[in-house]
Write a protein that holds these residues in place. Structure first.
Motif, PDB file in Angstrom:
ATOM      1  N   HIS A   1       0.843  -1.106   0.020  1.00  0.00           N
ATOM      2  CA  HIS A   1      -0.022  -0.035  -0.007  1.00  0.00           C
ATOM      3  C   HIS A   1       0.862   1.184  -0.094  1.00  0.00           C
ATOM      4  CE1 HIS A   1      -3.096  -2.660   1.709  1.00  0.00           C
ATOM      5  NE2 HIS A   1      -3.624  -2.350   0.792  1.00  0.00           N
ATOM      6  N   GLY A   2       2.053   1.262   0.111  1.00  0.00           N
ATOM      7  CA  GLY A   2       3.074   2.600   0.108  1.00  0.00           C
ATOM      8  C   GLY A   2       2.679   3.299   1.338  1.00  0.00           C
ATOM      9  N   ILE A   3       2.487   2.605   2.511  1.00  0.00           N
ATOM     10  CA  ILE A   3       2.243   3.385   3.524  1.00  0.00           C
ATOM     11  C   ILE A   3       3.205   3.162   4.663  1.00  0.00           C
ATOM     12  CG2 ILE A   3       0.464   4.002   5.641  1.00  0.00           C
ATOM     13  CD1 ILE A   3      -1.812   3.067   3.743  1.00  0.00           C
ATOM     14  N   ARG A   4       3.475   1.938   5.127  1.00  0.00           N
ATOM     15  CA  ARG A   4       4.374   1.873   6.219  1.00  0.00           C
ATOM     16  C   ARG A   4       6.009   1.627   5.915  1.00  0.00           C
ATOM     17  NH1 ARG A   4       3.051  -2.969   8.116  1.00  0.00           N
ATOM     18  NH2 ARG A   4       1.961  -3.635   6.231  1.00  0.00           N
ATOM     19  N   ALA A   5       6.249   2.274   4.795  1.00  0.00           N
ATOM     20  CA  ALA A   5       7.507   2.182   4.584  1.00  0.00           C
ATOM     21  C   ALA A   5       8.225   0.843   4.573  1.00  0.00           C
ATOM     22  CB  ALA A   5       8.439   3.172   5.222  1.00  0.00           C
ATOM     23  N   GLN A   6       9.540   1.152   5.472  1.00  0.00           N
ATOM     24  CA  GLN A   6       9.984  -0.251   5.399  1.00  0.00           C
ATOM     25  C   GLN A   6       9.474  -1.448   6.022  1.00  0.00           C
ATOM     26  OE1 GLN A   6      13.739   0.729   7.654  1.00  0.00           O
ATOM     27  NE2 GLN A   6      14.724   2.058   6.373  1.00  0.00           N
ATOM     28  N   GLU A   7       8.480  -1.361   6.897  1.00  0.00           N
ATOM     29  CA  GLU A   7       7.748  -2.543   7.447  1.00  0.00           C
ATOM     30  C   GLU A   7       7.175  -3.159   6.479  1.00  0.00           C
ATOM     31  OE1 GLU A   7       3.938  -2.851  10.639  1.00  0.00           O
ATOM     32  OE2 GLU A   7       5.258  -1.195  11.009  1.00  0.00           O
ATOM     33  N   ALA A   8       6.401  -2.408   5.354  1.00  0.00           N
ATOM     34  CA  ALA A   8       5.564  -2.737   4.371  1.00  0.00           C
ATOM     35  C   ALA A   8       6.425  -3.548   3.329  1.00  0.00           C
ATOM     36  CB  ALA A   8       4.883  -1.627   3.726  1.00  0.00           C
ATOM     37  N   ASP A   9       7.904  -2.952   3.124  1.00  0.00           N
ATOM     38  CA  ASP A   9       8.848  -3.643   2.103  1.00  0.00           C
ATOM     39  C   ASP A   9       8.999  -5.011   2.860  1.00  0.00           C
ATOM     40  OD1 ASP A   9       8.905  -1.396   0.848  1.00  0.00           O
ATOM     41  OD2 ASP A   9      10.831  -0.633   1.612  1.00  0.00           O
ATOM     42  N   ALA A  10       9.103  -5.136   4.127  1.00  0.00           N
ATOM     43  CA  ALA A  10       9.524  -6.341   5.011  1.00  0.00           C
ATOM     44  C   ALA A  10       8.406  -7.487   4.753  1.00  0.00           C
ATOM     45  CB  ALA A  10       9.681  -6.097   6.408  1.00  0.00           C
ATOM     46  N   ASP A  11       7.026  -6.831   4.511  1.00  0.00           N
ATOM     47  CA  ASP A  11       5.995  -7.642   4.680  1.00  0.00           C
ATOM     48  C   ASP A  11       6.039  -8.136   3.241  1.00  0.00           C
ATOM     49  OD1 ASP A  11       5.012  -6.995   7.169  1.00  0.00           O
ATOM     50  OD2 ASP A  11       3.468  -5.591   6.251  1.00  0.00           O
ATOM     51  N   GLU A  12       6.331  -7.501   2.338  1.00  0.00           N
ATOM     52  CA  GLU A  12       6.515  -7.973   0.887  1.00  0.00           C
ATOM     53  C   GLU A  12       7.382  -9.091   0.676  1.00  0.00           C
ATOM     54  OE1 GLU A  12       5.947  -5.911  -3.502  1.00  0.00           O
ATOM     55  OE2 GLU A  12       7.610  -5.295  -2.096  1.00  0.00           O
ATOM     56  N   ALA A  13       8.514  -8.697   1.172  1.00  0.00           N
ATOM     57  CA  ALA A  13       9.740  -9.866   0.872  1.00  0.00           C
ATOM     58  C   ALA A  13       9.464 -11.161   1.831  1.00  0.00           C
ATOM     59  CB  ALA A  13      10.887  -9.024   1.562  1.00  0.00           C
TER      60      ALA A  13
ATOM     61  N   SER B   1       3.033  -9.472  -6.885  1.00  0.00           N
ATOM     62  CA  SER B   1       2.986  -8.614  -6.017  1.00  0.00           C
ATOM     63  C   SER B   1       2.951  -7.262  -6.742  1.00  0.00           C
ATOM     64  CB  SER B   1       4.039  -8.402  -4.928  1.00  0.00           C
ATOM     65  OG  SER B   1       5.142  -8.175  -5.522  1.00  0.00           O
ATOM     66  N   GLU B   2       2.093  -6.223  -6.055  1.00  0.00           N
ATOM     67  CA  GLU B   2       2.113  -4.816  -6.753  1.00  0.00           C
ATOM     68  C   GLU B   2       2.229  -3.694  -5.725  1.00  0.00           C
ATOM     69  OE1 GLU B   2      -1.417  -2.837  -9.317  1.00  0.00           O
ATOM     70  OE2 GLU B   2      -0.455  -4.633 -10.231  1.00  0.00           O
ATOM     71  N   ARG B   3       2.535  -2.527  -6.274  1.00  0.00           N
ATOM     72  CA  ARG B   3       2.650  -1.528  -5.296  1.00  0.00           C
ATOM     73  C   ARG B   3       1.575  -0.317  -5.731  1.00  0.00           C
ATOM     74  NH1 ARG B   3       8.787  -0.667  -2.322  1.00  0.00           N
ATOM     75  NH2 ARG B   3       9.048  -2.931  -2.223  1.00  0.00           N
ATOM     76  N   VAL B   4       0.828   0.296  -4.885  1.00  0.00           N
ATOM     77  CA  VAL B   4       0.045   1.246  -5.045  1.00  0.00           C
ATOM     78  C   VAL B   4       0.589   2.530  -4.071  1.00  0.00           C
ATOM     79  CG1 VAL B   4      -1.647   0.136  -6.075  1.00  0.00           C
ATOM     80  CG2 VAL B   4      -1.938   0.344  -3.846  1.00  0.00           C
ATOM     81  N   ASP B   5      -0.059   3.682  -4.386  1.00  0.00           N
ATOM     82  CA  ASP B   5       0.085   4.688  -3.509  1.00  0.00           C
ATOM     83  C   ASP B   5      -1.327   4.981  -2.966  1.00  0.00           C
ATOM     84  OD1 ASP B   5       0.469   7.241  -2.151  1.00  0.00           O
ATOM     85  OD2 ASP B   5       1.803   8.204  -3.802  1.00  0.00           O
ATOM     86  N   VAL B   6      -1.572   4.569  -1.851  1.00  0.00           N
ATOM     87  CA  VAL B   6      -3.015   4.465  -1.221  1.00  0.00           C
ATOM     88  C   VAL B   6      -3.153   6.094  -0.738  1.00  0.00           C
ATOM     89  CG1 VAL B   6      -4.198   3.775   0.653  1.00  0.00           C
ATOM     90  CG2 VAL B   6      -3.316   2.059  -0.805  1.00  0.00           C
ATOM     91  N   LEU B   7      -2.288   6.701  -0.186  1.00  0.00           N
ATOM     92  CA  LEU B   7      -2.522   8.008   0.417  1.00  0.00           C
ATOM     93  C   LEU B   7      -2.930   8.838  -0.864  1.00  0.00           C
ATOM     94  CD1 LEU B   7       0.579   8.587   2.574  1.00  0.00           C
ATOM     95  CD2 LEU B   7      -1.886   8.081   3.377  1.00  0.00           C
TER      96      LEU B   7
ATOM     97  N   ALA C   1      -9.584  -4.542  -6.075  1.00  0.00           N
ATOM     98  CA  ALA C   1      -9.094  -4.373  -7.694  1.00  0.00           C
ATOM     99  C   ALA C   1      -7.980  -5.345  -8.056  1.00  0.00           C
ATOM    100  CB  ALA C   1      -9.016  -2.897  -7.932  1.00  0.00           C
ATOM    101  N   PHE C   2      -6.928  -5.106  -7.300  1.00  0.00           N
ATOM    102  CA  PHE C   2      -5.841  -6.066  -7.674  1.00  0.00           C
ATOM    103  C   PHE C   2      -5.812  -7.287  -7.666  1.00  0.00           C
ATOM    104  CE2 PHE C   2      -1.974  -7.852  -5.646  1.00  0.00           C
ATOM    105  CZ  PHE C   2      -1.260  -8.103  -6.781  1.00  0.00           C
TER     106      PHE C   2
END
Length: 436
Positions: free
Chosen positions: A56-68, A83-89, A109-110
Motif C-alpha cells: 500500500h505504500g504506507i508503512r515504508a520499511q515495514e511494508a517492504d519487509a511484509d512483501e519480502a 505483488s504490486e505497489r500502489v500509493d494509497v495515500l 481491484a488488484f
C-alpha cells in the motif's frame, strides 16, 4: 489439521477443478489461510493455487519487509506469487475518501485483476470469526438492516472466506504448533480507525460481560444471514412476479417490497433514504417524482415505476399516408375517415386533411416547439402547454406529429388550431396513438 472444518470448506463451493488465489498480506490470518490451501492442493481438493500481495505504500520499511516475507513464504511452499505497489495515500486524496476505504478498493481491484489474468475461479480472503464480530458491530453502529447485520458471508460471488468460523486464538495456535512465523501490522494496534477502536476497546469491554462475545456475535451474524438470505429469495420471486408494476408492488409486505425496490434501483450504492423515497413515491400519483442519490430521478408513469435512465432517446420517423407506425414509446395509426367523432381522447385526433402540407413526421418534443393549441389564438410554447396541463417532464415524450408548416398534433394534448375540422372540411384525417 486445517484451521477450518470440512463443512465450512464445502460451503465455499470450490471444486477440485477450480483454481484459488490467496490474498496474502503476511499477517497471521493470511499465512494460516495459505497453509490450509496448500494442504488442500496436496490432497487434490483444488487444481491450482496462487498468491497475491499488495504493497500500500504506507508503512515504508515495514511494508517492504511484509512483501519480502510473503514472497519468500510462497517460494518455500512452491506457490506462484504476484505483488504490486500502489500509493494509497494519493488515491485517497484524489478520490476524496478515507485511506482505509482507498486501501480496500485498491486491494480488491488488484486481486480481481490477478484472478482474471491467471484464470482462477475464486479469491480466498483471511477474514475470521473475530473480524466477523467487528463487522457486525460496525454495521450496527451505522444503522444497517438485516443484510448488513449478516456481515460477511463464507462465499460472496467469487470471494471465499474459509476462516470465517475460526477464531483468532485458533489461528495463532495453528501457526504456533507448526512453528510458522508471520508478520504483524503495527497500524492494527493504533486506536484510530473505527474498526481498530472496536477491536482494542469495545470488544474487550464486552468480553468482561460475556467472555465468548466474539463467538456469540459471529453466530448472531450467521443466523441473521440465514434470515436475510430467505428474505432475499422471497424478494427475487416477488421481483419476477411484480416487475415495476406499482399496484403489484404495493400489494407486497413492506419488508419484501423494500427489497424489491432495492433490486429495481439502477445503481448499487443506494441508501436507506433512497428506498424510503421510492416507497413513498409508490403511494403517489401519476407524474410524481422522487430525487435519489447521484441525481437519479424516479417517477410514476401510469402504473409503472420508472427511472430517468429509461427515458426514450430522441426520434424522428417519416409517416406513410395511411397505416400504423411503431415508435419508441408506442404505435401511431393514420387513416382517412368519413366523420369526426368528438370529443375524443387526448391520444386521438381528427384534422382537416386538405390543410396538411407535405410529408408528415412523428418525433419526440424539441426545445422551442411552438403551436396554436385548438380553440386558442396566437402560438404558445409546447413546454408551457405541458406545464398548464400539469404534465410531468418525464411524460413529455410525444409523439409530436408535424407537417412542413409545423406542429399538427401533440399526443396527450391537442391539435394545432389551423387544422381543426369545420363545416367546410371535405376530407378528415384520423390519428390514434397507443402508448406502451
Amino acid at each position: 489439521m486445517f484451521v477450518w472444518t470440512e463443512s465450512t470448506w464445502m460451503e465455499c463451493g470450490v471444486s477440485r477443478s477450480d483454481g484459488v488465489l490467496a490474498a496474502l498480506s503476511g499477517g497471521a490470518d493470511s499465512v494460516a489461510l495459505l497453509l490450509g490451501l496448500c494442504a488442500l492442493r496436496t490432497e487434490g481438493k483444488i487444481a491450482r493455487l496462487c498468491a497475491a500481495h499488495l504493497h500500500h505504500g504506507i508503512r515504508a520499511q515495514e511494508a517492504d519487509a511484509d512483501e519480502a516475507f510473503s514472497k519468500a513464504l510462497c517460494e518455500s511452499l512452491q506457490v506462484p506469487f504476484r505483488s504490486e505497489r500502489v500509493d494509497v495515500l494519493a488515491l485517497a486524496a484524489s478520490q476524496g475518501i478515507s485511506v482505509e476505504l482507498a486501501a480496500r478498493n485498491a486491494r480488491y481491484a488488484f486481486l480481481e485483476q490477478v484472478r482474471t489474468e491467471q484464470r482462477l475461479q475464486v479469491i480466498a480472503l483471511g477474514h475470521h470469526r473475530d473480524d466477523q464480530a467487528e463487522t457486525l458491530l460496525l454495521h450496527l453502529l451505522r444503522g444497517s438492516g438485516t443484510d448488513g447485520l449478516a456481515a460477511m458471508r463464507i462465499r460472496t460471488g467469487n470471494l471465499i472466506r474459509p476462516l470465517l468460523r475460526t477464531g483468532k486464538d485458533e489461528i495463532l495456535a495453528f501457526l504456533s504448533e507448526r512453528g510458522q512465523p508471520y508478520r504483524t501490522d503495527s497500524t492494527n494496534l493504533i486506536p484510530d480507525a473505527t474498526r481498530n477502536r472496536i477491536r482494542l476497546s469495545v470488544l474487550p469491554t464486552m468480553e468482561e460481560i460475556n467472555p465468548a462475545v466474539k463467538r456469540t456475535l459471529a453466530e448472531t451474524a450467521a443466523r441473521v444471514g440465514e434470515d436475510a438470505a430467505y428474505l432475499g429469495l422471497l424478494a427475487d420471486r416477488a421481483l419476477h412476479a411484480c416487475g415495476s408494476d406499482r399496484t403489484k408492488l404495493l400489494a407486497l409486505d413492506r419488508p419484501i417490497r423494500l427489497r424489491v425496490l432495492k433490486r429495481l434501483l439502477p445503481y448499487e450504492d443506494f441508501t436507506r433514504a433512497d428506498l424510503l423515497r421510492l416507497d413513498e413515491l409508490l403511494h403517489g400519483q401519476t407524474g410524481d417524482t422522487a430525487t435519489l442519490k447521484n441525481g437519479v430521478i424516479a417517477w410514476l408513469d401510469a402504473n409503472t415505476l420508472r427511472f430517468d435512465g429509461e427515458k426514450p432517446e430522441p426520434y424522428r420517423v417519416s409517416l406513410p399516408e395511411e397505416g400504423t407506425v411503431r415508435l419508441p414509446n408506442g404505435t401511431l395509426r393514420m387513416e382517412y375517415v368519413e366523420a369526426a367523432f368528438v370529443p375524443c381522447g387526448a391520444n386521438e385526433a381528427y384534422v382537416d386533411a386538405d390543410r396538411l402540407t407535405g410529408t408528415l413526421t412523428a418525433r419526440s418534443p424539441e426545445k422551442g416547439d411552438r403551436f396554436t393549441p385548438f380553440g386558442m389564438k396566437g402560438s404558445r410554447l409546447l413546454s408551457d402547454c405541458y406545464t398548464d396541463r400539469k404534465v410531468g417532464r418525464f411524460f413529455r415524450n410525444g409523439p409530436v406529429v408535424c407537417d412542413e408548416k409545423g406542429v399538427v398534433f401533440v399526443a396527450g394534448l391537442t391539435i394545432d388550431e389551423r387544422l381543426r375540422v369545420t363545416a367546410q372540411t371535405k376530407r378528415i384525417y384520423h390519428f390514434v396513438f397507443e402508448e406502451e
